[in-house]
Design a protein around this motif. Sequence first.
Motif, PDB file in Angstrom:
ATOM      1  N   GLU A  66       0.824  -1.214   0.000  1.00 24.11           N
ATOM      2  CA  GLU A  66       0.000   0.000   0.000  1.00 24.11           C
ATOM      3  C   GLU A  66       0.856   1.261   0.000  1.00 24.11           C
ATOM      4  O   GLU A  66       0.407   2.325  -0.425  1.00 24.11           O
ATOM      5  CB  GLU A  66      -0.951   0.027   1.198  1.00 24.11           C
ATOM      6  N   ALA A  69       1.494   3.731  -3.071  1.00 23.51           N
ATOM      7  CA  ALA A  69       0.600   4.847  -3.401  1.00 23.51           C
ATOM      8  C   ALA A  69       1.212   6.182  -2.976  1.00 23.51           C
ATOM      9  O   ALA A  69       0.833   7.231  -3.504  1.00 23.51           O
ATOM     10  CB  ALA A  69      -0.761   4.652  -2.736  1.00 23.51           C
ATOM     11  N   THR A 108      -0.112  -1.757  -8.472  1.00 26.39           N
ATOM     12  CA  THR A 108      -0.308  -0.353  -8.108  1.00 26.39           C
ATOM     13  C   THR A 108       0.548   0.563  -8.972  1.00 26.39           C
ATOM     14  O   THR A 108       0.066   1.554  -9.519  1.00 26.39           O
ATOM     15  CB  THR A 108       0.019  -0.126  -6.617  1.00 26.39           C
TER      16      THR A 108
END
Length: 144
Positions: A66, A69, A108
């Motif tokens: 994550e 990001a 991502t």
Amino acid sequence: MRQKMLAFYRHDYERAGSKGGPWKNPDLPDFDFPADSMVGVIFDEEDGLAFYVEFDVAQESFANPELVARRRHRDLITHYLRGDDVTPVPLRRLAAHDPAKASQVFRTLLKKRDFDWNRDGEALLRKYKPDWYASPRLPRVIPI
């Protein structure tokens, strides 16, 4: 860090020179690392010895996908992938620990929902690192 690496190389060159080696006045490598970042040192059997700036940030990114990001993490992984001065070695090593998390990192980063490191990782590296694959790997540092 820079002073420690230069001291290591100086010691190694002097030791070789004292045994009749070829290095009387060597050109020492220039280690100009940012003072506030961790530098990863990887000795790879194919690629030899290499240094990777902000390797700790790259490790964090692969441990917690994550984070990609966030700009700092995204920019670093993008540099590791697209930068001419970075071999595929650190990305391979980071991905090997957890291919599922590596898949998330690149999903991502590349905005490709179906990216799978095990299936697509090598093709991705070949796309962005063609020069690295174009010729046989010769080590950068050869122990004497």
